[in-house]
Design an enzyme around this catalytic site. Structure first.
Site, PDB file in Angstrom:
ATOM      1  N   GLY A  95      -6.541   4.951  -0.620  1.00  0.00           N
ATOM      2  CA  GLY A  95      -8.017   4.716  -0.062  1.00  0.00           C
ATOM      3  C   GLY A  95      -8.783   3.633  -0.503  1.00  0.00           C
ATOM      4  O   GLY A  95      -8.471   2.531  -0.521  1.00  0.00           O
ATOM      5  N   TYR A 134       1.010  -1.126  -0.029  1.00  0.00           N
ATOM      6  CA  TYR A 134       0.040   0.096   0.132  1.00  0.00           C
ATOM      7  C   TYR A 134       0.848   1.173  -0.039  1.00  0.00           C
ATOM      8  O   TYR A 134       1.790   1.377   0.880  1.00  0.00           O
ATOM      9  CB  TYR A 134      -0.934  -0.071   1.320  1.00  0.00           C
TER      10      TYR A 134
END
Length: 534
Positions: A72, A65
């Protein structure tokens, strides 16, 4: 922590970033007083080490990530290597979506400094040059234009931080002086000899994922409130004296029966400020054993209970300061590079710990102001002001005296009650329900700043009113004079605004006394006469 301490930091040394955690005084010194910053070698080495971890992950086929994925609700999309710089740049540009009035320069500088401090922990995976650029911008006085609206307090103060990051890339408007107009960031960076950043993996995310705005405003509010709560004690002492109140309830043994530290500090201030007052002595008698007593058996709560309310506010400030201290020792980003080299997602960016105390402080501010306004009102009512003229007017009926000054204080207190409604109990989902619970800490910080300003104005009205009452009480006919502490403050006010007389334009006088409060001159005058206030 005092204003004097923060100014001393600014004047006498550079604030080091990347060693011990920053203090509230250090944040105030950089944000409010223009202190320079210096990145430690340890910080730069730590950043280089964690950056190596990120660069290793960039080549990993598995998604990570913020390194090789979207953000998001788009976190599950894998981003190819050739688009990752575009990903980080687009993140900053798209998140720089603030709107509304500009945020104050000191708030933006606090925001910049606190993001720099997190970068310097080495836990974000950003390159050293990113931190060096932020430090250079602070030292050059380059302050990005940040707007009032755009943060939900989770994931941190996204839009405000994105506007700062955008400026570091050489885009968007900035200000170079406190009074100068906005200029293009690229021009400001060039003039200061700072190369615009070119972001790599993870770095855009590292620049916007934090609670730095709300924490910065908390630090600034703590600095203000230490001064304002001491000012509240000065105002209360002046009112007790001029309303012929008793100092007996402030006795150390009585206050000590309820051992709250803030209450003890406030009562000690009141005792010091009223010590030796001929006005207080004028209505004091002695019992059969020769012990002093006062003809005023029980004063109104706004006089008698000042240490309890001011003390509770002081204890609230100390609680908020303890939270700020823990936050200043934190590394807030998502994901983070751990000490043992893992890159892990987490929830530390949620603003709840800061948001709660911001709201708590707004409650305390409203209550201190409410008590101050009640003391002001007592002076104006002939049924309660112990023989003073109605509204402290020169010729009541012809003159209105300070009637409408109390209206001003009352109107502010009414707004303070609205500002005390907590922001942190609100939440609104965002990012396609990925960010489904937010702190609203930025909103809490913004309303606290307004509340702190308004408290200073309410105290200024009380000080003005008490000073006029002392003028009317301490005349050649009575032969009375104020105590050393309250007298010093009275003299300060009289050097700035005139004493009793026919009605005149009051707004400039309220503003002049408000400046004395905001600049710390009221507390300084009292302290010079009786010793440092607690």
């Amino acid at each position: 922590m005092t204003v004097t301490t923060a100014r001393a930091v600014a004047e006498n040394r550079v604030v080091e970033v990347g060693g011990d955690p920053l203090t509230v005084d250090a944040v105030v010194a950089v944000a409010r007083h223009g202190a320079q910053v210096h990145l430690t070698d340890r910080a730069l080495a730590g950043m280089a080490a964690s950056r190596a971890v990120v660069e290793d992950l960039a080549d990993d086929a598995r998604p990570h990530y913020g390194v090789s994925t979207g953000f998001g609700a788009l976190a599950r999309r894998h981003i190819p290597t050739d688009k990752r710089a575009q990903l980080q740049l687009g993140l900053v540009r798209s998140h720089a979506a603030g709107s509304g009035p500009e945020v104050e320069r000191e708030v933006v500088r606090a925001l910049q400094l606190l993001r720099l401090a997190t970068l310097a922990t080495g836990r974000t995976g950003a390159r050293p040059v990113v931190a060096e650029t932020y430090a250079a911008m602070l030292n050059a006085g380059i302050t990005p234009v940040v707007h009032e609206y755009g943060s939900l307090g989770c994931s941190g103060d996204l839009a405000p931080l994105a506007h700062v990051a955008l400026a570091a890339l050489g885009e968007g408007p900035v200000r170079v002086t406190a009074s100068g107009g906005a200029v293009d960031a690229a021009d400001a960076l060039a003039a200061a000899g700072i190369a615009p950043l070119e972001l790599r993996e993870k770095e855009g995310l590292a620049l916007i994922n934090g609670t730095d705005g709300m924490l910065g405003m908390l630090c600034l509010a703590l600095d203000d409130l230490h001064r304002l709560l001491a000012t509240a004690d000065v105002a209360a002492a002046s009112s007790v004296e001029a309303l012929l109140g008793s100092d007996a309830p402030f006795a150390e043994d009585l206050v000590g029966m309820r051992p709250h530290p803030g209450q003890a500090a406030s009562a000690a201030n009141l005792r010091a400020l009223l010590a030796g007052s001929p006005v207080v002595a004028s209505h004091r008698t002695f019992d059969a054993d020769g012990r002093p007593e006062c003809t005023r058996v029980q004063d109104a709560y706004s006089l008698r209970c000042a240490p309890q309310v001011h003390g509770a506010a002081r204890d609230t400030v100390e609680h908020a300061a303890s939270v700020a201290g823990r936050e200043l020792a934190s590394a807030i980003d998502n994901p983070v590079v751990t000490v043992d080299g893992r890159v892990e997602s987490n929830g530390n960016f949620h603003g709840a710990p800061v948001a709660y105390v911001l709201d708590f402080l707004a409650i305390a501010v409203a209550d201190v102001a409410s008590m101050s306004e009640r003391r002001t009102d007592r002076f104006l009512d002939v049924a309660r002001n112990e023989g003073l003229p109605a509204f402290l007017a020169d010729d009541p009926g012809v003159d209105s005296g300070l009637m409408i000054a109390q209206y001003t204080a009352a109107g502010i207190v009414s707004e303070l009650k609205r500002l005390a409604a907590p922001a942190s109990v609100d939440s609104i989902p965002s990012s396609a329900m990925q960010e489904d619970h937010v702190s609203m800490g930025w909103a809490g910080a913004r309303k606290l700043r307004r509340a702190v300003d308004e408290l200073g104005r309410v105290l200024a009205v009380e000080l003005m009113t008490a000073a006029r009452a002392l003028d009317l009480r301490c005349t050649p006919a009575t032969g009375l004079s104020p105590a050393a502490g309250t007298g010093a403050v009275h003299a300060l006010l009289r050097a700035a605004v005139p004493g009793p007389g026919p009605d005149r334009f009051l707004a400039p006088e309220i503003d002049a006394v408000t400046r004395l409060v905001a600049d710390g001159k009221v507390v300084a005058a009292a302290s010079a006469a009786v010793g440092p206030l607690r």
